[in-house]
Design a protein around this motif. Structure first.
Motif, PDB file in Angstrom:
ATOM      1  N   UNK A  32    -142.325 -96.410 -41.465  1.00 17.98           N
ATOM      2  CA  UNK A  32    -141.812 -97.096 -40.277  1.00 17.98           C
ATOM      3  C   UNK A  32    -140.560 -97.898 -40.581  1.00 17.98           C
ATOM      4  N   UNK A  33    -139.843 -97.610 -41.632  1.00 17.32           N
ATOM      5  CA  UNK A  33    -138.613 -98.319 -41.966  1.00 17.32           C
ATOM      6  C   UNK A  33    -137.535 -97.300 -42.280  1.00 17.32           C
ATOM      7  N   UNK A  34    -136.890 -96.682 -41.259  1.00 15.06           N
ATOM      8  CA  UNK A  34    -135.855 -95.691 -41.539  1.00 15.06           C
ATOM      9  C   UNK A  34    -134.689 -96.315 -42.292  1.00 15.06           C
ATOM     10  N   UNK A  35    -134.180 -95.629 -43.283  1.00 14.52           N
ATOM     11  CA  UNK A  35    -133.055 -96.117 -44.055  1.00 14.52           C
ATOM     12  C   UNK A  35    -133.461 -96.891 -45.279  1.00 14.52           C
ATOM     13  N   UNK A  36    -134.738 -97.390 -45.348  1.00 17.11           N
ATOM     14  CA  UNK A  36    -135.160 -98.164 -46.515  1.00 17.11           C
ATOM     15  C   UNK A  36    -135.353 -97.274 -47.733  1.00 17.11           C
ATOM     16  N   UNK A  37    -135.614 -95.988 -47.519  1.00 14.07           N
ATOM     17  CA  UNK A  37    -135.873 -95.054 -48.627  1.00 14.07           C
ATOM     18  C   UNK A  37    -134.972 -93.847 -48.445  1.00 14.07           C
ATOM     19  N   UNK A  38    -134.295 -93.461 -49.511  1.00 14.13           N
ATOM     20  CA  UNK A  38    -133.481 -92.248 -49.501  1.00 14.13           C
ATOM     21  C   UNK A  38    -134.403 -91.063 -49.748  1.00 14.13           C
ATOM     22  N   UNK A  39    -134.691 -90.299 -48.684  1.00 18.96           N
ATOM     23  CA  UNK A  39    -135.676 -89.232 -48.794  1.00 18.96           C
ATOM     24  C   UNK A  39    -135.222 -88.154 -49.755  1.00 18.96           C
ATOM     25  N   UNK A  40    -133.941 -87.805 -49.739  1.00 16.02           N
ATOM     26  CA  UNK A  40    -133.464 -86.704 -50.579  1.00 16.02           C
ATOM     27  C   UNK A  40    -133.582 -87.024 -52.060  1.00 16.02           C
ATOM     28  N   UNK A  41    -133.399 -88.310 -52.434  1.00 16.30           N
ATOM     29  CA  UNK A  41    -133.428 -88.671 -53.854  1.00 16.30           C
ATOM     30  C   UNK A  41    -134.782 -89.196 -54.307  1.00 16.30           C
ATOM     31  N   UNK A  42    -135.470 -89.960 -53.448  1.00 16.83           N
ATOM     32  CA  UNK A  42    -136.727 -90.583 -53.843  1.00 16.83           C
ATOM     33  C   UNK A  42    -137.952 -89.819 -53.348  1.00 16.83           C
ATOM     34  N   UNK A  43    -137.755 -88.850 -52.451  1.00 20.48           N
ATOM     35  CA  UNK A  43    -138.897 -88.096 -51.935  1.00 20.48           C
ATOM     36  C   UNK A  43    -139.631 -87.298 -52.994  1.00 20.48           C
ATOM     37  N   UNK A  44    -138.932 -86.500 -53.844  1.00 17.37           N
ATOM     38  CA  UNK A  44    -139.664 -85.744 -54.877  1.00 17.37           C
ATOM     39  C   UNK A  44    -140.441 -86.647 -55.837  1.00 17.37           C
ATOM     40  N   UNK A  45    -139.882 -87.804 -56.190  1.00 14.07           N
ATOM     41  CA  UNK A  45    -140.611 -88.711 -57.086  1.00 14.07           C
ATOM     42  C   UNK A  45    -141.860 -89.266 -56.411  1.00 14.07           C
ATOM     43  N   UNK A  46    -141.764 -89.574 -55.106  1.00 12.34           N
ATOM     44  CA  UNK A  46    -142.931 -90.074 -54.377  1.00 12.34           C
ATOM     45  C   UNK A  46    -144.005 -89.002 -54.276  1.00 12.34           C
ATOM     46  N   UNK A  47    -143.616 -87.749 -54.054  1.00 11.56           N
ATOM     47  CA  UNK A  47    -144.596 -86.659 -53.990  1.00 11.56           C
ATOM     48  C   UNK A  47    -145.283 -86.472 -55.344  1.00 11.56           C
ATOM     49  N   UNK A  48    -144.524 -86.521 -56.444  1.00  7.50           N
ATOM     50  CA  UNK A  48    -145.114 -86.369 -57.773  1.00  7.50           C
ATOM     51  C   UNK A  48    -146.096 -87.518 -58.069  1.00  7.50           C
ATOM     52  N   UNK A  49    -145.732 -88.739 -57.653  1.00  5.53           N
ATOM     53  CA  UNK A  49    -146.628 -89.881 -57.862  1.00  5.53           C
ATOM     54  C   UNK A  49    -147.924 -89.710 -57.073  1.00  5.53           C
ATOM     55  N   UNK A  50    -147.818 -89.218 -55.840  1.00  2.00           N
ATOM     56  CA  UNK A  50    -149.011 -89.002 -55.012  1.00  2.00           C
ATOM     57  C   UNK A  50    -149.922 -87.944 -55.630  1.00  2.00           C
ATOM     58  N   UNK A  51    -149.345 -86.850 -56.131  1.00  2.00           N
ATOM     59  CA  UNK A  51    -150.154 -85.790 -56.737  1.00  2.00           C
ATOM     60  C   UNK A  51    -150.840 -86.279 -58.019  1.00  2.00           C
ATOM     61  N   UNK A  52    -150.182 -87.132 -58.789  1.00  2.00           N
ATOM     62  CA  UNK A  52    -150.816 -87.677 -59.986  1.00  2.00           C
ATOM     63  C   UNK A  52    -152.007 -88.561 -59.626  1.00  2.00           C
ATOM     64  N   UNK A  53    -151.858 -89.377 -58.576  1.00  2.00           N
ATOM     65  CA  UNK A  53    -152.993 -90.203 -58.134  1.00  2.00           C
ATOM     66  C   UNK A  53    -154.146 -89.327 -57.654  1.00  2.00           C
ATOM     67  N   UNK A  54    -153.851 -88.252 -56.946  1.00  2.04           N
ATOM     68  CA  UNK A  54    -154.909 -87.354 -56.480  1.00  2.04           C
ATOM     69  C   UNK A  54    -155.639 -86.721 -57.660  1.00  2.04           C
ATOM     70  N   UNK A  55    -154.912 -86.345 -58.695  1.00  2.00           N
ATOM     71  CA  UNK A  55    -155.540 -85.745 -59.881  1.00  2.00           C
ATOM     72  C   UNK A  55    -156.485 -86.744 -60.560  1.00  2.00           C
ATOM     73  N   UNK A  56    -156.098 -88.009 -60.622  1.00  2.00           N
ATOM     74  CA  UNK A  56    -156.972 -89.022 -61.230  1.00  2.00           C
ATOM     75  C   UNK A  56    -158.178 -89.325 -60.350  1.00  2.00           C
ATOM     76  N   UNK A  57    -157.980 -89.283 -59.006  1.00  2.00           N
ATOM     77  CA  UNK A  57    -159.097 -89.585 -58.100  1.00  2.00           C
ATOM     78  C   UNK A  57    -160.100 -88.444 -58.033  1.00  2.00           C
ATOM     79  N   UNK A  58    -159.684 -87.211 -58.349  1.00  2.00           N
ATOM     80  CA  UNK A  58    -160.609 -86.075 -58.268  1.00  2.00           C
ATOM     81  C   UNK A  58    -161.795 -86.233 -59.216  1.00  2.00           C
ATOM     82  N   UNK A  59    -161.639 -87.003 -60.261  1.00  2.00           N
ATOM     83  CA  UNK A  59    -162.740 -87.179 -61.212  1.00  2.00           C
ATOM     84  C   UNK A  59    -163.892 -87.986 -60.623  1.00  2.00           C
TER      85      UNK A  59
END
Length: 634
Positions: free
Chosen positions: A604-631
């Motif tokens: 809900x804060x457009x412009x606060x995050x650069x999607x093109x540059x920070x989006x892939x890092x955010x997706x990788x962080x989310x997938x790592x958390x999911x891998x740890x939570x699967x246990x």
């Protein structure tokens, strides 16, 4: 002597019971046949008011939209009434000067139990977006409805419309606004130059100064601009960056919300009309936010004519800018009658849609024919300038042998930066034309007013063509006899093998359906794959809100599997305790909760995050958390 109640006649104990029963029956009949309104079970109300922002203050001005809400409310102590409890609703009467630009309807419901007393409330809210045209006092007539056979009427409201908000003056790029504007949010327009000639581009930018962050994309229509040709400098995936600036003693969020390039097409006073923007801000995480409207000042230009002194021959007023000219010939040597490609390219910082290209020469030793319409491409560089390419292709056919020279091309134009006329030219090109082979078709050179009537052979290969060889097929060599080979055993064994395979399939399917846990895990994996696909699609398309919303949904679905209930309705404290009860480490719980808060803020804060540059890092962080939570998923 005491009374022996056991010896009394039976009628003595029956009469009190009979009286109590009759009393209860009378009370029940009274409650059933008495109307609800008499008991106060259902009550209705219609109320009209001006919707206020999160600060509770609503100042109405000319040209700024506001919302009038009409609430149709029903209350019941028993519940069970229909949601459509009203009939014959009549909208309020809006006087001249107040225009309804939009209308919407929503519902609200609530249930309260206080001291054991149950109350249910249901409301229909009619919202009217109103735009005042001039200042003064206005009275909006009442709204009415019918409920349970009665007519209900709201009160009329009186509105005071103030004069339009003073728009800040036009500034040149780089100038700071007047500190006296720091009392309220405002919409500032800036221009790249104030002295303009015909065809000279001028960049116009609109900046919004707000006291809170924007939560949605600002909405506005391009202003009227008679006498201009304009083009937006923003792409579809433009990111609205909010910069914190200080103006006087106040701090604002400055956002570049619109930017266009304008090319004046005639002399005189040309005007770009005031532009109105509608935007929504939110000052806190739990605040619902507010919608505001602001209007910029109009922009006027005194467009001057191009100088007459020094104007070269063949100059066109559409050619204003900075140009470069290039000539490309596919080959420098050829034979008479050969056709090669000749390309003329004009590129630079200018309005290429108005470019007409250089004048092509008339040759006595060759023929030059256009090959389609010119191709025009325009690109925006750094949201500040428009670069274009005009490319025309010709078919070049030599008609006379010998050593020839293709003359230099010239393209006169006016450079607004240097403020003088200039000419872009090409170098002459040497061309060697050899004699044509014997029997070749001769082509006349390109002469104005003449048509090529030279005779030529047509379809010279026609006499040499022969029909293809055709062979009739009168029989077939496929005389297989299935009952005298290995096929016989396969055909005999096929039916029992099919039945055995079907039985094995049903047995495995029943076993899998009986394993409820495996089915639940399979469904969860399928939902996760679909969510990850949606996240990647949103990242590629640059959809800011969809990307962070899907990342948050991925984490919430996994957390729901761990705590064995929906995690969407849990506050952070409850979710933290539920995860700790499931033996999830504290550091992992903290990382998950911090990530959820960050995703909600970025969503809900457009412009606060650069999607093109920070989006892939955010997706990788989310997938790592999911891998740890699967246990910890049971």
């Amino acid at each position: 002597m005491g009374t022996n109640w056991c010896m009394m006649p039976p009628v003595m104990g029956f009469l009190p019971q009979l009286r109590a029963c009759l009393a209860l029956m009378a009370i029940g009949a009274f409650m059933v046949w008495t109307p609800d309104a008499a008991w106060g079970q259902n009550s209705y109300e219609i109320h009209m008011q001006v919707a206020t922002g999160e600060d509770g203050v609503s100042i109405l001005r000319v040209g700024e939209d506001f919302v009038i809400e009409v609430s149709l409310t029903a209350q019941s102590r028993r519940g069970g009434f229909r949601s459509q409890f009203y009939r014959n609703y009549t909208a309020p009467m809006f006087p001249a000067g107040l225009t309804v630009v939009d209308r919407s309807e929503s519902t609200r419901s609530s249930v309260a139990i206080v001291n054991g007393r149950y109350t249910q409330e249901f409301s229909h809210v009619m919202s009217y977006v109103v735009r005042p045209a001039k200042e003064g006092q206005y009275t909006v007539g009442p709204a009415t409805m019918e409920a349970d056979g009665k007519l209900y009427k709201s009160g009329a409201i009186t509105l005071s419309i103030l004069a339009p908000r003073a728009a800040p003056g036009v500034l040149l790029d780089g100038q700071d606004p007047d500190p006296s504007l720091a009392d309220d949010e405002f919409f500032q327009v800036t221009i790249s130059r104030d002295r303009v000639t015909v065809g000279q581009p001028v960049m116009v930018s609109w900046y919004l100064y707000s006291t809170s962050r924007l939560t949605e994309r600002p909405q506005s229509d391009p202003p009227e601009s008679q006498g201009f040709f304009s083009k937006s400098l923003f792409s579809q995936n433009h990111t609205y960056e909010m910069e914190r600036v200080q103006l006087g003693s106040a701090v604002f969020f400055r956002t570049l919300v619109f930017r266009r390039m304008y090319w004046p097409q005639r002399t005189g006073i040309l005007t770009i009309a005031p532009r109105t923007v509608s935007y929504r801000t939110r000052s806190g995480f739990l605040n619902t936010g507010k919608t505001e409207n602001r209007t910029s000042a109009e922009v006027k230009f005194d467009v001057q004519a191009l100088p007459a002194a020094g104007r070269p021959a063949g100059f066109l007023e559409d050619h204003v800018g900075q140009y470069r000219l290039r000539l490309d010939l596919a080959a420098g040597s050829m034979k008479v009658g050969d056709a090669i490609d000749l390309t003329v390219t004009v590129e630079g910082e200018a309005l290429m849609t108005a470019c007409r290209g250089p004048v092509m020469p008339q040759l006595t030793w060759a023929r030059l024919e256009p090959n389609g319409s010119p191709a025009i491409t325009e690109t925006v560089e750094n949201e500040e300038k428009v670069l274009g390419v005009w490319k025309a292709k010709y078919v070049f056919i030599a008609t006379t042998e010998g050593q020839h020279e293709f003359p230099a091309l010239s393209f006169p134009y006016y450079d607004p930066v240097a403020q003088k006329y200039m000419t872009a030219t090409t170098e002459p090109v040497k061309v060697t034309v050899a004699p044509a082979p014997p029997g070749s078709r001769m082509i006349a050179p390109s002469n104005p007013g003449t048509v090529n009537t030279a005779p030529g052979a047509s379809n010279v290969l026609a006499p040499k063509l022969k029909p293809p060889a055709v062979k009739d097929v009168t029989g077939s060599s496929l005389r297989a006899r299935f009952w005298k080979g290995s096929w016989r055993w396969w055909l005999v064994a096929a039916p029992p093998l099919v039945w055995i395979g079907f039985g094995v399939f049903r047995f495995i399917r029943r076993r899998r359906l009986a394993d409820v846990g495996a089915l639940r895990r399979k469904a969860a994996r399928s939902r996760r794959r679909q969510s990850i696909a949606r996240v990647k699609a949103a990242l590629r398309a640059g959809r800011h809100e969809d990307f962070f919303g899907e990342c948050e949904r991925l984490l919430v679905d996994t957390l729901s599997e761990i705590v064995s209930r929906s995690a969407m309705g849990l506050v952070h404290a409850e979710l933290q305790q539920a995860l700790l009860d499931k033996k999830v480490p504290e550091d992992l719980v903290g990382a998950v909760l911090d990530t959820l808060e960050g995703l909600d803020f970025a969503r809900y804060a457009p412009g606060a995050v650069q999607l093109a540059t920070e989006g892939p890092a955010q997706l990788e962080k989310t997938l790592q958390l999911l891998h740890r939570l699967d246990a910890f998923v049971e």
